[in-house]
Scaffold this motif. Structure first.
Motif, PDB file in Angstrom:
ATOM      1  N   TYR A   1       0.812  -1.216   0.000  1.00 47.00           N
ATOM      2  CA  TYR A   1       0.000   0.000   0.000  1.00 47.00           C
ATOM      3  C   TYR A   1       0.849   1.272   0.000  1.00 47.00           C
ATOM      4  CZ  TYR A   1      -4.110  -2.815   0.916  1.00 47.00           C
ATOM      5  OH  TYR A   1      -5.124  -3.712   0.811  1.00 47.00           O
TER       6      TYR A   1
ATOM      7  N   VAL B   1      -5.261   6.286   9.912  1.00 47.21           N
ATOM      8  CA  VAL B   1      -5.768   5.274   8.990  1.00 47.21           C
ATOM      9  C   VAL B   1      -4.583   4.494   8.429  1.00 47.21           C
ATOM     10  CG1 VAL B   1      -7.070   4.870   6.874  1.00 47.21           C
ATOM     11  CG2 VAL B   1      -7.718   6.742   8.386  1.00 47.21           C
ATOM     12  N   ASN B   2      -4.628   3.177   8.553  1.00 50.15           N
ATOM     13  CA  ASN B   2      -3.562   2.302   8.061  1.00 50.15           C
ATOM     14  C   ASN B   2      -2.183   2.722   8.557  1.00 50.15           C
ATOM     15  OD1 ASN B   2      -5.356   0.691   6.685  1.00 50.15           O
ATOM     16  ND2 ASN B   2      -5.144   1.820   4.776  1.00 50.15           N
TER      17      ASN B   2
END
Length: 125
Positions: A4, A81-82
């Motif tokens: 990612y 987030v993440n």
């Protein structure tokens, strides 16, 4: 496992989204201006004495007020987030504004439809 950290074609997707957002905003402004201009020029039989221009202006004003209120009352706490922290206040406010505005508009429309149904039933009985 998917990486990612560097997704493929992100810049192309983002620029396409920006272009579509600008196109949609431009078409919306053009449509509102055009409909307000045409309200007084043509006599529509379906209007039945309703103040079309006032309704159009009040609808546009209500949308702007709700957008402004959603902007002012939006949350600016950083999001995690993440594993990444998002702390840009401008984009946090924009995202909250774009989430809450449709919710409020749907609630307002539901209430107005309920009131209209009650008035319609009261007048027909």
């Amino acid at each position: 496992m998917i990486n990612y950290a560097s997704p493929v074609f992100v810049s192309i997707v983002l620029y396409t989204i920006y272009a579509l957002l600008l196109l949609a905003a431009g078409l919306t402004v053009w449509s509102v201006v055009r409909s307000i201009r045409l309200q007084g020029k043509c006599e529509d039989e379906a209007a039945k004495g309703l103040p079309q221009r006032s309704i159009a202006l009040m609808t546009a004003a209500l949308l702007l007020v709700i957008l402004g209120a959603a902007w002012l009352f939006s949350d600016t706490k950083p999001l995690h987030v993440n594993g990444k922290t998002f702390n840009d206040v401008f984009w946090l406010r924009i995202s909250d504004m774009l989430i809450f505005t449709p919710m409020v508009l749907v609630a307002v429309i539901a209430v107005l439809m309920g009131v209209a149904e009650i008035l319609r039933r009261r007048n027909h009985v």
